[in-house]
Write a protein that holds these residues in place. Structure first.
Motif, mmCIF file in Angstrom:
data_model
loop_
_atom_site.group_PDB
_atom_site.id
_atom_site.type_symbol
_atom_site.label_atom_id
_atom_site.label_comp_id
_atom_site.label_asym_id
_atom_site.label_seq_id
_atom_site.Cartn_x
_atom_site.Cartn_y
_atom_site.Cartn_z
ATOM 1 N N LEU A 1 57.541 15.125 23.911
ATOM 2 C CA LEU A 1 56.328 15.263 24.701
ATOM 3 C C LEU A 1 55.646 13.905 24.905
ATOM 4 N N ALA A 2 55.664 13.082 23.880
ATOM 5 C CA ALA A 2 55.093 11.733 24.000
ATOM 6 C C ALA A 2 55.906 10.889 24.982
ATOM 7 N N TRP A 3 57.224 10.956 24.858
ATOM 8 C CA TRP A 3 58.083 10.188 25.760
ATOM 9 C C TRP A 3 57.895 10.625 27.211
ATOM 10 N N THR A 4 57.787 11.923 27.424
ATOM 11 C CA THR A 4 57.612 12.445 28.774
ATOM 12 C C THR A 4 56.272 12.015 29.367
ATOM 13 N N THR A 5 55.221 12.086 28.559
ATOM 14 C CA THR A 5 53.896 11.692 29.032
ATOM 15 C C THR A 5 53.849 10.210 29.373
ATOM 16 N N VAL A 6 54.414 9.395 28.525
ATOM 17 C CA VAL A 6 54.423 7.953 28.780
ATOM 18 C C VAL A 6 55.260 7.627 30.015
ATOM 19 N N ALA A 7 56.385 8.314 30.184
ATOM 20 C CA ALA A 7 57.227 8.078 31.360
ATOM 21 C C ALA A 7 56.513 8.490 32.652
ATOM 22 N N LEU A 8 55.797 9.598 32.623
ATOM 23 C CA LEU A 8 55.055 10.027 33.809
ATOM 24 C C LEU A 8 53.902 9.080 34.128
ATOM 25 N N CYS A 9 53.241 8.578 33.094
ATOM 26 C CA CYS A 9 52.177 7.595 33.314
ATOM 27 C C CYS A 9 52.752 6.307 33.916
ATOM 28 N N HIS B 1 49.827 7.868 20.354
ATOM 29 C CA HIS B 1 49.139 8.055 19.080
ATOM 30 C C HIS B 1 48.998 9.522 18.696
ATOM 31 N N TRP B 2 48.775 10.400 19.660
ATOM 32 C CA TRP B 2 48.454 11.795 19.344
ATOM 33 C C TRP B 2 49.607 12.752 19.534
ATOM 34 N N LEU B 3 50.570 12.416 20.360
ATOM 35 C CA LEU B 3 51.691 13.312 20.599
ATOM 36 C C LEU B 3 52.917 12.797 19.863
ATOM 37 N N ALA B 4 53.861 13.688 19.664
ATOM 38 C CA ALA B 4 55.075 13.299 18.953
ATOM 39 C C ALA B 4 56.299 13.817 19.699
ATOM 40 N N GLY B 5 57.403 13.141 19.484
ATOM 41 C CA GLY B 5 58.678 13.605 20.021
ATOM 42 C C GLY B 5 58.812 13.453 21.520
ATOM 43 N N ALA C 1 43.108 3.788 33.486
ATOM 44 C CA ALA C 1 43.060 5.157 32.968
ATOM 45 C C ALA C 1 44.458 5.661 32.612
ATOM 46 N N LEU C 2 45.439 5.341 33.436
ATOM 47 C CA LEU C 2 46.812 5.733 33.120
ATOM 48 C C LEU C 2 47.332 4.997 31.893
ATOM 49 N N LEU C 3 46.941 3.743 31.726
ATOM 50 C CA LEU C 3 47.319 3.002 30.529
ATOM 51 C C LEU C 3 46.699 3.625 29.291
ATOM 52 N N ALA C 4 45.436 4.016 29.384
ATOM 53 C CA ALA C 4 44.772 4.678 28.254
ATOM 54 C C ALA C 4 45.444 6.011 27.944
ATOM 55 N N CYS C 5 45.867 6.724 28.977
ATOM 56 C CA CYS C 5 46.573 7.989 28.779
ATOM 57 C C CYS C 5 47.901 7.760 28.050
ATOM 58 N N ALA C 6 48.613 6.724 28.425
ATOM 59 C CA ALA C 6 49.892 6.423 27.785
ATOM 60 C C ALA C 6 49.698 6.014 26.333
#
Length: 87
Positions: A32-40, A26-30, A16-21
């Motif tokens: 915010l995407a980097w932060t989300t992937v790093a938290l995942c 794909h859907w976020l940019a800048g 589920a965390l991999l799917a979130c990352a």
């Protein structure tokens, strides 16, 4: 006997965390995407360290060294990014 249900739930959480990352890339940019992937990635690494590497049932000294290793790795990543971003 080993409780396989815990490992199955952990594996599903990792998926589920991999799917979130992947969705974040794909859907976020800048930033915010980097932060989300790093938290995942941080959450996935924490699950692996705590459950699969056995730090959940380890003694206190082993936990201290486990946390110290993760902090040292984070320190090295921060220094590498600081060097890369200031050039």
């Amino acid at each position: 006997m080993t409780d396989y249900r815990l490992y199955l739930l952990t594996w599903l959480a990792l998926l589920a965390l991999l799917a979130c990352a992947v969705a974040a890339t794909h859907w976020l940019a800048g930033w915010l995407a980097w932060t989300t992937v790093a938290l995942c990635a941080l959450a996935m690494a924490s699950l692996v360290i705590i459950l699969f590497m056995g730090l959940r049932h380890a003694n206190a000294l082993l936990r201290v060294f486990g946390v110290g290793g993760v902090l040292w790795l984070g320190f090295l990543v921060v220094l590498t990014l600081a060097d890369y971003l200031t050039r």
